[in-house]
Design a protein around this motif. Structure first.
Motif, PDB file in Angstrom:
ATOM      1  N   ASP A 157     -10.885  63.574  45.234  1.00 56.67           N
ATOM      2  CA  ASP A 157     -11.502  64.679  44.490  1.00 56.67           C
ATOM      3  C   ASP A 157     -11.027  64.650  43.042  1.00 56.67           C
TER       4      ASP A 157
ATOM      5  N   ARG B 144     -22.445  61.548  43.843  1.00 53.74           N
ATOM      6  CA  ARG B 144     -21.610  62.456  43.055  1.00 53.74           C
ATOM      7  C   ARG B 144     -22.300  62.901  41.764  1.00 53.74           C
ATOM      8  N   ASP B 145     -23.223  62.057  41.262  1.00 53.37           N
ATOM      9  CA  ASP B 145     -23.804  62.298  39.943  1.00 53.37           C
ATOM     10  C   ASP B 145     -25.324  62.189  39.978  1.00 53.37           C
TER      11      ASP B 145
ATOM     12  N   ASP C  10     -12.515  61.688  41.220  1.00 49.59           N
ATOM     13  CA  ASP C  10     -13.971  61.797  41.031  1.00 49.59           C
ATOM     14  C   ASP C  10     -14.325  62.899  40.032  1.00 49.59           C
TER      15      ASP C  10
ATOM     16  N   LEU D  40     -17.760  64.210  39.019  1.00 49.47           N
ATOM     17  CA  LEU D  40     -18.355  65.035  40.075  1.00 49.47           C
ATOM     18  C   LEU D  40     -18.386  66.485  39.625  1.00 49.47           C
TER      19      LEU D  40
ATOM     20  N   PRO E  28     -18.393  66.618  47.054  1.00 43.18           N
ATOM     21  CA  PRO E  28     -17.172  65.845  47.283  1.00 43.18           C
ATOM     22  C   PRO E  28     -17.193  65.116  48.624  1.00 43.18           C
TER      23      PRO E  28
ATOM     24  N   THR F  23     -20.629  71.424  49.495  1.00 42.97           N
ATOM     25  CA  THR F  23     -19.183  71.453  49.352  1.00 42.97           C
ATOM     26  C   THR F  23     -18.522  72.137  50.553  1.00 42.97           C
TER      27      THR F  23
ATOM     28  N   ASP G 280     -25.481  66.079  45.904  1.00 38.34           N
ATOM     29  CA  ASP G 280     -24.144  65.698  45.446  1.00 38.34           C
ATOM     30  C   ASP G 280     -23.089  66.550  46.126  1.00 38.34           C
TER      31      ASP G 280
END
Ligand code: DC
Length: 212
Positions: free
Chosen positions: A166, A115-116, A169, A177, A17, A132, A15
């Motif tokens: 961002d 994201r999840d 999300d 996220l 961004p 990230t 996961d």
């Protein structure tokens, strides 16, 4: 009852961004370990693209087929923004849940990025990575990608889009996220892609050895 079919199941949840490098890392590790790969962002992009054509997003998600993931314009900035919007709808997320779970449960190993994945889709994944980088670094990478593909756009617009995505999300109620508590974080701000992939491979190998 658990049977031998699940024996070779091994899920890598990745996961992070937008434009942090997770897609490139996910593809590379899937290839390295011979695992199947699903870019779950494409599912939301496919729904977003159909919504832009006037289809109801929940219906589009319910009727999801692998073929939709090959639509030509899924990487455009317009579709990305619409994807982020439809991804906030709980009915869209639940309609896409089974598709993703089903993919993860195949034997032989699977890598899913999104994201999840580590928090909602595969909370029981053998490896969870959270990739990230700073918004500026991610916007710069995305800007270069778009420029190379011939899209006319300026850096400040890309940065604004990255930050807006961002915010959306991370703040949505359903499966926002966030790094899973047991995720390994890889910050790619100061790493090149080769170094980022090496780190990911090392974490996965360590988890494989721990599972032996
Ligand atoms: O990773 P991407 O940029 O292709 O994702 C497009 C959008 O889809 C992103 O803004 C958030 C959403 N998304 C999501 O909510 N959950 C996922 N598992 C994957 C993507």
């Amino acid at each position: 009852m658990s049977g031998p079919a699940t024996e070779t199941r091994f899920v890598v949840a990745i996961d992070g961004p937008a434009a942090a490098g997770k897609g490139t890392i996910a593809k590379a590790v899937a290839k390295h370990f011979g695992f199947a790969y699903l870019d779950t962002g494409l599912l939301y992009r496919a729904v977003g693209a159909r919504a832009l054509l006037g289809e109801n997003p929940v219906e589009a998600a319910r009727n999801m087929e692998t073929g939709f993931l090959n639509a030509p314009n899924l990487r455009s900035a317009e579709v990305a923004n619409k994807a982020s919007e439809v991804a906030a709808l709980p009915d869209v997320r639940s309609a896409l849940f089974d598709f993703q779970r089903h993919f993860a449960q195949r034997s032989g190993g699977a890598v899913l990025d999104g994201r999840d994945i580590g928090t909602a889709i595969c909370p029981d994944a053998e490896v969870k990575l959270f990739i990230t980088a700073t918004p500026q670094t991610r916007a710069k990478r995305r800007f270069e990608e778009l420029k190379q593909s011939g899209t006319k756009i300026d850096y400040q617009t890309v940065l604004k889009d990255v930050k807006a995505r961002d915010a959306r999300d991370m703040s949505r109620k359903d499966a926002p996220l966030v790094a899973a508590e047991d995720a390994r974080v890889i910050d790619t701000t100061a790493l090149d892609i080769g170094q980022s992939i090496e780190k990911a491979i090392a974490f996965i190998r360590a988890a494989q050895n721990a599972n032996l």
